[in-house]
Design an enzyme around this catalytic site. Structure first.
Site, PDB file in Angstrom:
ATOM      1  CD1 TRP A  96      -3.739  19.337 -11.060  1.00  0.00           C
ATOM      2  CD2 TRP A  96      -2.023  17.923 -11.173  1.00  0.00           C
ATOM      3  NE1 TRP A  96      -2.648  19.962 -10.510  1.00  0.00           N
ATOM      4  CE2 TRP A  96      -1.581  19.121 -10.557  1.00  0.00           C
ATOM      5  CE3 TRP A  96      -1.103  16.895 -11.347  1.00  0.00           C
ATOM      6  CZ2 TRP A  96      -0.265  19.300 -10.112  1.00  0.00           C
ATOM      7  CZ3 TRP A  96       0.201  17.080 -10.905  1.00  0.00           C
ATOM      8  CH2 TRP A  96       0.616  18.277 -10.305  1.00  0.00           C
ATOM      9  CG  ASN A  97      -9.275  15.294 -10.057  1.00  0.00           C
ATOM     10  OD1 ASN A  97      -9.779  16.309  -9.610  1.00  0.00           O
ATOM     11  ND2 ASN A  97      -9.585  14.807 -11.248  1.00  0.00           N
ATOM     12  CG  HIS A 110      -8.985  -5.994  -3.243  1.00  0.00           C
ATOM     13  ND1 HIS A 110      -8.899  -7.224  -3.867  1.00  0.00           N
ATOM     14  CD2 HIS A 110      -7.761  -5.761  -2.709  1.00  0.00           C
ATOM     15  CE1 HIS A 110      -7.675  -7.710  -3.697  1.00  0.00           C
ATOM     16  NE2 HIS A 110      -6.962  -6.846  -2.999  1.00  0.00           N
ATOM     17  CG  HIS A 132     -10.925  -5.361  -7.513  1.00  0.00           C
ATOM     18  ND1 HIS A 132     -12.234  -5.274  -7.130  1.00  0.00           N
ATOM     19  CD2 HIS A 132     -10.386  -6.389  -6.812  1.00  0.00           C
ATOM     20  CE1 HIS A 132     -12.490  -6.201  -6.224  1.00  0.00           C
ATOM     21  NE2 HIS A 132     -11.383  -6.916  -6.018  1.00  0.00           N
ATOM     22  CG  HIS A 183      -6.579 -10.657  -2.134  1.00  0.00           C
ATOM     23  ND1 HIS A 183      -6.641  -9.723  -1.133  1.00  0.00           N
ATOM     24  CD2 HIS A 183      -7.883 -10.995  -2.404  1.00  0.00           C
ATOM     25  CE1 HIS A 183      -7.908  -9.500  -0.811  1.00  0.00           C
ATOM     26  NE2 HIS A 183      -8.670 -10.268  -1.554  1.00  0.00           N
ATOM     27  CG  HIS A 210     -11.012 -14.449  -2.255  1.00  0.00           C
ATOM     28  ND1 HIS A 210     -12.356 -14.334  -2.488  1.00  0.00           N
ATOM     29  CD2 HIS A 210     -10.482 -13.235  -2.536  1.00  0.00           C
ATOM     30  CE1 HIS A 210     -12.634 -13.103  -2.896  1.00  0.00           C
ATOM     31  NE2 HIS A 210     -11.511 -12.411  -2.935  1.00  0.00           N
ATOM     32  CG  ASP A 261      -9.231 -10.365  -6.202  1.00  0.00           C
ATOM     33  OD1 ASP A 261      -9.299  -9.137  -6.060  1.00  0.00           O
ATOM     34  OD2 ASP A 261     -10.128 -11.148  -5.815  1.00  0.00           O
TER      35      ASP A 261
HETATM   36  C1  23J Z   1     -10.964  -9.438   1.641  1.00  0.00           C
HETATM   37  C2  23J Z   1     -11.609 -10.373   2.405  1.00  0.00           C
HETATM   38  C3  23J Z   1     -12.656 -11.083   1.886  1.00  0.00           C
HETATM   39  C4  23J Z   1     -13.036 -10.846   0.565  1.00  0.00           C
HETATM   40  C5  23J Z   1     -12.388  -9.903  -0.238  1.00  0.00           C
HETATM   41  C6  23J Z   1     -11.354  -9.200   0.335  1.00  0.00           C
HETATM   42  C7  23J Z   1     -12.766  -9.665  -1.652  1.00  0.00           C
HETATM   43  O1  23J Z   1     -13.821 -10.054  -2.102  1.00  0.00           O
HETATM   44  C8  23J Z   1     -11.852  -9.019  -2.616  1.00  0.00           C
HETATM   45  O2  23J Z   1     -12.157  -7.977  -3.185  1.00  0.00           O
HETATM   46  O3  23J Z   1     -10.811  -9.602  -2.870  1.00  0.00           O
HETATM   47  S1  23J Z   1     -14.368 -11.771  -0.108  1.00  0.00           S
HETATM   48 MN    MN Z   2     -10.563  -8.391  -4.634  1.00  0.00          MN
END
Ligand code: 23J
Ligand code: MN
Length: 261
Positions: A63-64, A71, A75, A81, A210, A77
């Site tokens: 195991w590890n 992120h 992944h 976030h 986002h 979001d």
């Molecule tokens: C944090 C700030 C800017 C960005 C991101 C994260 C991501 O792309 C992410 O993985 O959610 S652009």
């Molecule tokens: Mn992300």
């Protein structure tokens, strides 16, 4: 009476009329991680540390320990976030209702355009043309942008960072409110390291995918692969993030179910 729908589904899976396509990139120390300007905090790359491997540290078990940013790699979001999504109820990895983790997908193939232009932006006009060919995007669908960007196996080519920031395709800032508000999609998925285009820090608003998606309580999927194995519409996505309490996202094994019947 017809057989139970789940029994039919199980037979389709074992019989091969429903295929499972893995949309996930391998997760390893070399997995590319988003790089933000110097003044901002940093996401950890993926790290694996062996606890034991059938040795004196554990004679019968392997195991590890692992560590990484939420992120990292392929992944999910969550709305929390982004600051625009912070006040929605049930907006984090542990509180999003589980039924949201199974949803249909529309796949928009712009691999040809993206191969000629690393700053290619998907516009409302492209999406409306796709709808004329494949039908209207249904509420609650994922919209996945196929660029074949995931075929860039070299992390440097994948991140594609220049003097003036990253050059990676993404959604046009005017497309995002159309998808979130006029189509009421569940979220947006990209093959790049994040859901936004590489130059999106310059857009108005900055990082529109986002800002507006999460500001509309929508989700994101980043670092997807194998989108070339999906039909334009009709695939069903399974996208459960880890149940991190108050998590903003998590590495995710993203699976697509595709009917070949
Ligand atoms: C944090 C700030 C800017 C960005 C991101 C994260 C991501 O792309 C992410 O993985 O959610 S652009
Ligand atoms: Mn992300």
């Amino acid at each position: 009476m017809a057989e139970n729908i789940l029994a039919q589904f199980a037979k389709a899976l074992t019989g091969g009329t429903v295929r499972v396509v893995d949309l996930t990139q391998p997760l390893e120390p070399a997995t590319p991680v988003i790089q933000l300007p110097e003044q901002f905090g940093k996401s950890w790359p993926f790290r694996l540390e062996e606890i034991s491997r059938y040795d004196q540290r554990g004679p019968a078990w392997y195991w590890n320990n692992f560590a990484c940013g939420e992120h990292t790699g392929t992944h999910f979001d969550a709305p929390v976030h982004w600051v625009t999504g912070k006040d929605y109820p049930n907006n984090a990895t542990d509180t999003i209702p589980a039924e949201k983790f199974i949803a249909p997908a529309c796949v928009i193939d712009v691999s040809h355009q993206a191969s000629n232009d690393p700053d290619f932006l998907l516009t409302r006009e492209h999406v409306e043309q796709w709808e004329r060919e494949h039908g209207r995007i249904e509420a609650g669908s994922w919209v996945l942008m196929r660029t074949d960007w995931s075929k860039r196996r070299d992390p440097q080519a994948f991140l594609n960072i220049g003097q003036d920031g990253a050059h990676v395709p993404g959604p046009h800032p005017e497309l995002v409110p159309f998808l979130a508000k006029e189509r009421d999609i569940i979220g947006w998925g990209s093959e790049g390291v994040g859901t936004d285009a590489g130059q999106a820090f310059r857009f108005d608003p900055p990082f529109p995918c986002h800002s507006i998606m999460h500001g509309s309580n929508k989700f994101g999927l980043a670092s997807l692969t194998n989108l070339d194995q999906l039909p334009p519409q009709g695939a069903l996505l399974i996208t459960p993030p880890l149940k991190i309490v108050s998590g903003s996202g998590s590495p995710c094994r993203v699976l697509a179910l595709v009917s070949s019947a």
